[in-house]
Design a protein around this motif. Sequence first.
Motif, PDB file in Angstrom:
ATOM      1  N   ILE A  85       0.971  -1.169  -0.071  1.00 22.17           N
ATOM      2  CA  ILE A  85       0.101   0.007   0.041  1.00 22.17           C
ATOM      3  C   ILE A  85       0.748   1.302   0.075  1.00 22.17           C
ATOM      4  O   ILE A  85       1.894   1.212   0.716  1.00 22.17           O
ATOM      5  N   SER A  86       0.529   2.133  -0.827  1.00 18.60           N
ATOM      6  CA  SER A  86       1.619   3.531  -0.970  1.00 18.60           C
ATOM      7  C   SER A  86       1.848   4.078   0.174  1.00 18.60           C
ATOM      8  O   SER A  86       2.661   4.588   0.615  1.00 18.60           O
ATOM      9  N   PHE A  87       0.720   4.028   0.987  1.00 19.94           N
ATOM     10  CA  PHE A  87       1.117   4.739   2.466  1.00 19.94           C
ATOM     11  C   PHE A  87       1.961   3.985   3.489  1.00 19.94           C
ATOM     12  O   PHE A  87       2.911   4.631   4.151  1.00 19.94           O
ATOM     13  N   GLU A  88       1.844   2.751   3.374  1.00 19.72           N
ATOM     14  CA  GLU A  88       2.881   1.856   4.021  1.00 19.72           C
ATOM     15  C   GLU A  88       4.207   1.937   3.357  1.00 19.72           C
ATOM     16  O   GLU A  88       5.031   1.837   4.152  1.00 19.72           O
ATOM     17  N   ARG A  89       4.182   1.880   2.334  1.00 19.25           N
ATOM     18  CA  ARG A  89       5.562   2.035   1.442  1.00 19.25           C
ATOM     19  C   ARG A  89       6.363   3.315   1.980  1.00 19.25           C
ATOM     20  O   ARG A  89       7.432   3.227   2.492  1.00 19.25           O
ATOM     21  N   GLU A  90       5.846   4.484   2.059  1.00 19.55           N
ATOM     22  CA  GLU A  90       6.345   5.757   2.436  1.00 19.55           C
ATOM     23  C   GLU A  90       6.573   5.726   4.050  1.00 19.55           C
ATOM     24  O   GLU A  90       7.746   5.808   4.311  1.00 19.55           O
ATOM     25  N   ALA A  91       5.607   5.160   4.921  1.00 19.94           N
ATOM     26  CA  ALA A  91       5.899   4.811   6.303  1.00 19.94           C
ATOM     27  C   ALA A  91       7.275   4.283   6.416  1.00 19.94           C
ATOM     28  O   ALA A  91       7.983   4.253   7.261  1.00 19.94           O
ATOM     29  N   TYR A  92       7.310   2.807   5.721  1.00 14.79           N
ATOM     30  CA  TYR A  92       8.468   2.132   6.152  1.00 14.79           C
ATOM     31  C   TYR A  92       9.602   2.506   5.590  1.00 14.79           C
ATOM     32  O   TYR A  92      10.659   2.402   5.942  1.00 14.79           O
ATOM     33  N   ALA A  93       9.676   3.306   4.566  1.00 16.12           N
ATOM     34  CA  ALA A  93      10.918   3.773   3.787  1.00 16.12           C
ATOM     35  C   ALA A  93      11.510   4.756   4.871  1.00 16.12           C
ATOM     36  O   ALA A  93      12.621   5.180   4.576  1.00 16.12           O
ATOM     37  N   ASN A  94      10.665   5.515   5.328  1.00 24.76           N
ATOM     38  CA  ASN A  94      11.164   6.766   6.139  1.00 24.76           C
ATOM     39  C   ASN A  94      10.935   6.656   7.698  1.00 24.76           C
ATOM     40  O   ASN A  94      11.356   7.609   8.507  1.00 24.76           O
ATOM     41  N   GLU A  95      10.756   5.354   8.124  1.00 23.73           N
ATOM     42  CA  GLU A  95      10.379   5.329   9.773  1.00 23.73           C
ATOM     43  C   GLU A  95      11.800   5.688  10.419  1.00 23.73           C
ATOM     44  O   GLU A  95      11.457   6.187  11.670  1.00 23.73           O
ATOM     45  N   LYS A  96      12.594   5.116   9.941  1.00 23.14           N
ATOM     46  CA  LYS A  96      13.962   5.334  10.570  1.00 23.14           C
ATOM     47  C   LYS A  96      14.652   6.905  10.791  1.00 23.14           C
ATOM     48  O   LYS A  96      15.655   7.230  11.342  1.00 23.14           O
ATOM     49  N   ASN A  97      14.171   7.505   9.732  1.00 27.91           N
ATOM     50  CA  ASN A  97      14.482   9.058   9.506  1.00 27.91           C
ATOM     51  C   ASN A  97      13.788   9.991  10.281  1.00 27.91           C
ATOM     52  O   ASN A  97      12.593  10.276  10.057  1.00 27.91           O
ATOM     53  N   LEU A  98      14.217  10.141  11.791  1.00 24.63           N
ATOM     54  CA  LEU A  98      13.373  10.754  12.487  1.00 24.63           C
ATOM     55  C   LEU A  98      12.965  12.089  12.314  1.00 24.63           C
ATOM     56  O   LEU A  98      12.270  12.979  12.795  1.00 24.63           O
ATOM     57  N   SER A  99      13.708  12.564  11.394  1.00 28.47           N
ATOM     58  CA  SER A  99      13.397  14.169  11.076  1.00 28.47           C
ATOM     59  C   SER A  99      12.552  14.171   9.603  1.00 28.47           C
ATOM     60  O   SER A  99      12.376  15.191   9.146  1.00 28.47           O
ATOM     61  N   TYR A 100      12.055  12.923   9.234  1.00 22.87           N
ATOM     62  CA  TYR A 100      11.497  12.870   7.834  1.00 22.87           C
ATOM     63  C   TYR A 100      10.307  13.914   7.902  1.00 22.87           C
ATOM     64  O   TYR A 100       9.949  14.554   6.844  1.00 22.87           O
ATOM     65  N   LEU A 101       9.482  13.796   8.986  1.00 21.31           N
ATOM     66  CA  LEU A 101       8.388  14.791   8.932  1.00 21.31           C
ATOM     67  C   LEU A 101       8.509  16.236   8.732  1.00 21.31           C
ATOM     68  O   LEU A 101       7.623  16.966   8.450  1.00 21.31           O
ATOM     69  N   LYS A 102       9.661  16.571   9.274  1.00 22.03           N
ATOM     70  CA  LYS A 102      10.219  18.065   9.326  1.00 22.03           C
ATOM     71  C   LYS A 102      10.340  18.577   7.791  1.00 22.03           C
ATOM     72  O   LYS A 102      10.140  19.768   7.386  1.00 22.03           O
ATOM     73  N   GLN A 103      11.025  17.298   7.005  1.00 26.58           N
ATOM     74  CA  GLN A 103      11.192  17.771   5.585  1.00 26.58           C
ATOM     75  C   GLN A 103      10.272  17.404   4.517  1.00 26.58           C
ATOM     76  O   GLN A 103      10.349  17.614   3.471  1.00 26.58           O
ATOM     77  N   ARG A 104       9.036  16.832   5.042  1.00 26.40           N
ATOM     78  CA  ARG A 104       8.239  16.080   4.332  1.00 26.40           C
ATOM     79  C   ARG A 104       7.176  17.184   3.600  1.00 26.40           C
ATOM     80  O   ARG A 104       6.779  17.905   4.288  1.00 26.40           O
ATOM     81  N   SER A 105       6.969  17.019   2.301  1.00 26.50           N
ATOM     82  CA  SER A 105       6.264  17.933   1.436  1.00 26.50           C
ATOM     83  C   SER A 105       4.947  16.860   1.194  1.00 26.50           C
ATOM     84  O   SER A 105       4.653  15.782   1.375  1.00 26.50           O
ATOM     85  N   PHE A 106       3.767  17.860   1.003  1.00 22.44           N
ATOM     86  CA  PHE A 106       2.652  17.168   0.522  1.00 22.44           C
ATOM     87  C   PHE A 106       2.770  16.117  -0.532  1.00 22.44           C
ATOM     88  O   PHE A 106       1.954  15.270  -0.626  1.00 22.44           O
ATOM     89  N   TRP A 107       3.622  16.571  -1.416  1.00 19.93           N
ATOM     90  CA  TRP A 107       3.672  15.878  -2.565  1.00 19.93           C
ATOM     91  C   TRP A 107       4.619  14.509  -2.401  1.00 19.93           C
ATOM     92  O   TRP A 107       4.653  13.780  -3.165  1.00 19.93           O
ATOM     93  N   SER A 108       5.372  14.275  -1.345  1.00 20.22           N
ATOM     94  CA  SER A 108       5.999  13.199  -1.001  1.00 20.22           C
ATOM     95  C   SER A 108       5.485  12.064  -1.121  1.00 20.22           C
ATOM     96  O   SER A 108       5.970  10.993  -1.627  1.00 20.22           O
ATOM     97  N   SER A 109       3.982  11.902  -0.756  1.00 21.37           N
ATOM     98  CA  SER A 109       3.484  10.305  -0.751  1.00 21.37           C
ATOM     99  C   SER A 109       3.234   9.889  -2.096  1.00 21.37           C
ATOM    100  O   SER A 109       2.945   8.777  -2.321  1.00 21.37           O
ATOM    101  N   PHE A 110       2.991  10.826  -3.012  1.00 22.91           N
ATOM    102  CA  PHE A 110       2.602  10.593  -4.355  1.00 22.91           C
ATOM    103  C   PHE A 110       3.723   9.908  -5.180  1.00 22.91           C
ATOM    104  O   PHE A 110       3.586   8.805  -5.965  1.00 22.91           O
ATOM    105  N   LYS A 111       4.964   9.998  -4.546  1.00 26.55           N
ATOM    106  CA  LYS A 111       6.109   9.170  -5.248  1.00 26.55           C
ATOM    107  C   LYS A 111       6.046   7.730  -4.807  1.00 26.55           C
ATOM    108  O   LYS A 111       6.677   6.788  -5.349  1.00 26.55           O
ATOM    109  N   TYR A 112       5.094   7.330  -3.874  1.00 23.51           N
ATOM    110  CA  TYR A 112       5.149   5.843  -3.475  1.00 23.51           C
ATOM    111  C   TYR A 112       3.981   5.436  -4.029  1.00 23.51           C
ATOM    112  O   TYR A 112       3.586   4.123  -3.840  1.00 23.51           O
ATOM    113  N   LEU A 113       3.305   5.837  -5.244  1.00 30.98           N
ATOM    114  CA  LEU A 113       1.921   5.406  -5.780  1.00 30.98           C
ATOM    115  C   LEU A 113       2.517   3.999  -6.891  1.00 30.98           C
ATOM    116  O   LEU A 113       3.593   4.108  -7.208  1.00 30.98           O
TER     117      LEU A 113
END
Length: 108
Positions: free
Chosen positions: A80-108
């Motif tokens: 699922i694209s939402f899970e792919r994004e979460a698993y790919a970035n879960e170890k990057n603890l600063s991910y949410l600070k740099q994440r843009s709205f369009w970030s999740s679309f690259k996991y579709l």
Amino acid sequence: MIVLVLKYLTPKGFRGITLFPFIILVNRKDREDAVMLNHERIHISQQIEMLVIPFFFWYGTEFLFRWIQYKDKHLAYRNISFEREAYANEKNLSYLKQRSFWSSFKYL
């Protein structure tokens, strides 16, 4: 974001579930797991961006599509694209600070 420990509200085989604004965990010790909480916070951001209800519709529809595609529930969930994004970035603890709205679309 409100973190609760309620092991009976999470699907079998999972450590947690996010239902905006709640993160529901199975084990109390996961409240201290930064990677686990980051994964769930990514889902909170996704849910907010999609105005919550459409998020769950999309999530469920994509799960069904992936299940038909892979014929395996676990593989469908992981793709699922939402899970792919979460698993790919879960170890990057600063991910949410740099994440843009369009970030999740690259996991579709």
